[in-house]
Design a protein around this motif. Structure first.
Motif, PDB file in Angstrom:
ATOM      1  N   LEU A  10      69.401  20.087  46.995  1.00  0.00           N
ATOM      2  CA  LEU A  10      68.334  20.433  45.815  1.00  0.00           C
ATOM      3  C   LEU A  10      67.063  20.799  46.562  1.00  0.00           C
ATOM      4  N   VAL A  11      66.774  22.135  46.067  1.00  0.00           N
ATOM      5  CA  VAL A  11      65.702  22.747  46.740  1.00  0.00           C
ATOM      6  C   VAL A  11      64.629  23.008  45.632  1.00  0.00           C
ATOM      7  N   GLY A  12      63.318  22.527  45.637  1.00  0.00           N
ATOM      8  CA  GLY A  12      62.127  23.037  44.797  1.00  0.00           C
ATOM      9  C   GLY A  12      61.679  24.574  45.358  1.00  0.00           C
ATOM     10  N   ILE A  13      61.170  25.190  44.496  1.00  0.00           N
ATOM     11  CA  ILE A  13      60.488  26.425  44.638  1.00  0.00           C
ATOM     12  C   ILE A  13      59.088  26.469  43.817  1.00  0.00           C
ATOM     13  N   LEU A  14      57.915  26.449  44.862  1.00  0.00           N
ATOM     14  CA  LEU A  14      56.754  26.608  44.137  1.00  0.00           C
ATOM     15  C   LEU A  14      56.221  28.037  44.845  1.00  0.00           C
ATOM     16  N   GLY A  15      56.000  28.863  43.683  1.00  0.00           N
ATOM     17  CA  GLY A  15      55.643  30.159  44.026  1.00  0.00           C
ATOM     18  C   GLY A  15      54.093  30.414  43.685  1.00  0.00           C
ATOM     19  N   GLY A  16      53.514  31.415  44.163  1.00  0.00           N
ATOM     20  CA  GLY A  16      51.992  31.519  43.804  1.00  0.00           C
ATOM     21  C   GLY A  16      51.427  32.576  44.551  1.00  0.00           C
ATOM     22  N   THR A  17      50.138  33.020  44.079  1.00  0.00           N
ATOM     23  CA  THR A  17      49.489  34.107  45.161  1.00  0.00           C
ATOM     24  C   THR A  17      48.936  33.302  46.401  1.00  0.00           C
ATOM     25  N   PHE A  18      48.589  31.992  46.154  1.00  0.00           N
ATOM     26  CA  PHE A  18      48.381  31.304  47.526  1.00  0.00           C
ATOM     27  C   PHE A  18      47.087  31.869  48.007  1.00  0.00           C
TER      28      PHE A  18
END
Length: 208
Positions: A10-18
Motif C-alpha cells: 500500500l503506497v501513498g502518492i503525494l504530488g505537488g510543485t513543492f
C-alpha cells in the motif's frame, strides 16, 4: 495448505510543485500513512505543471525542488522521493503518472493524496477516468473544510467515475509555499515552516 496470496503493498502518492516543500505537505503524508496503514508514501514533485504554466506562474527549477524534497524526506523511514514526473517532457498529467506506476508495480495499491479543495476539481482533470480507475483517492480534511461541499464532491465523483475516496482528518497547519517564499523574500524566519535542511538549502542557493 499454504495460501498463494501475496500481501499487496500500500503506497501513498503525494504530488505537488513543492516550491518549497513544507511541514504542511509532510503532515499530510504522515496522516495518510498512519491512518491507512500504508507501507510508504512517495513524494512526487511535478515536472512541468500544465496548470501553473497556463497561468504563467513562476516555478523554481526542477533540480532545486527535487533536492529540497529529498532533504525533507531524509530520516523519515516511510518517505520516498520519486522524480518520475521530472523525467517526462512536456505537460505532466496525474493520469499518465498513475498509468506508469501501476504498470511498473502490479503488486501495489496506490493511494493518491489530495486536499479537499483539489478533490472538488478533479472531475475536470485530464483523463479523470484514468486517475480514478488506478488508485484510491485520499482526501485530507481540516476543521475548516466545508463538509457539505466535500460530501457533494465525493458523491458526484463516485457516481460519475466509480471513484474510491477515503477522507483523512488532519489538524489545521496554516502553511503555504507562497507564504514561505514571501517570508524568504522579506528576510523573515521560516524555521517553523520547513525542515532545517530545506531552509539551509534555500539560503545557500539564494532561492526566492
Amino acid at each position: 495448505m499454504e495460501s498463494n496470496t501475496t500481501k499487496r503493498r500500500l503506497v501513498g502518492i503525494l504530488g505537488g510543485t513543492f516550491d518549497p516543500i513544507h511541514y504542511g505537505h509532510l503532515g499530510c503524508a504522515r496522516a495518510a500513512y498512519e491512518s491507512l496503514g500504508l507501507d510508504e508514501v512517495w513524494l512526487v514533485p511535478t515536472g512541468r505543471s500544465y496548470f501553473k504554466t497556463r497561468l504563467n506562474l513562476h516555478v523554481s527549477e526542477p533540480e532545486h525542488r527535487l533536492a529540497m524534497t529529498k532533504l525533507a524526506a531524509e530520516g523519515v523511514p516511510y518517505l520516498r522521493v520519486s522524480d518520475i514526473e521530472m523525467q517526462r517532457e512536456g505537460d505532466t498529467y496525474t493520469a499518465d503518472t498513475l498509468r506508469i506506476l501501476t504498470e511498473a508495480y502490479p503488486d501495489t495499491d496506490f493511494y493518491y493524496i489530495v486536499g479537499a479543495d483539489t478533490l472538488i476539481h478533479m472531475g475536470s482533470w485530464h483523463d479523470p477516468e484514468g486517475v480514478f480507475s488506478r488508485c484510491t483517492i485520499v482526501v485530507i480534511t481540516r476543521s475548516d473544510t466545508e463538509e457539505e461541499t466535500l460530501q457533494e464532491a465525493i458523491e458526484d465523483l463516485t457516481a460519475r467515475f466509480s471513484a474510491r475516496i477515503v477522507p483523512v482528518a488532519i489538524e489545521n497547519i496554516d502553511i503555504s509555499s507562497s507564504e514561505v517564499r514571501r517570508r524568504v523574500e522579506a528576510g523573515e524566519s521560516i524555521s517553523a515552516m520547513v525542515p532545517a535542511a530545506v531552509e539551509e538549502y534555500i539560503r545557500e542557493k539564494k532561492l526566492y
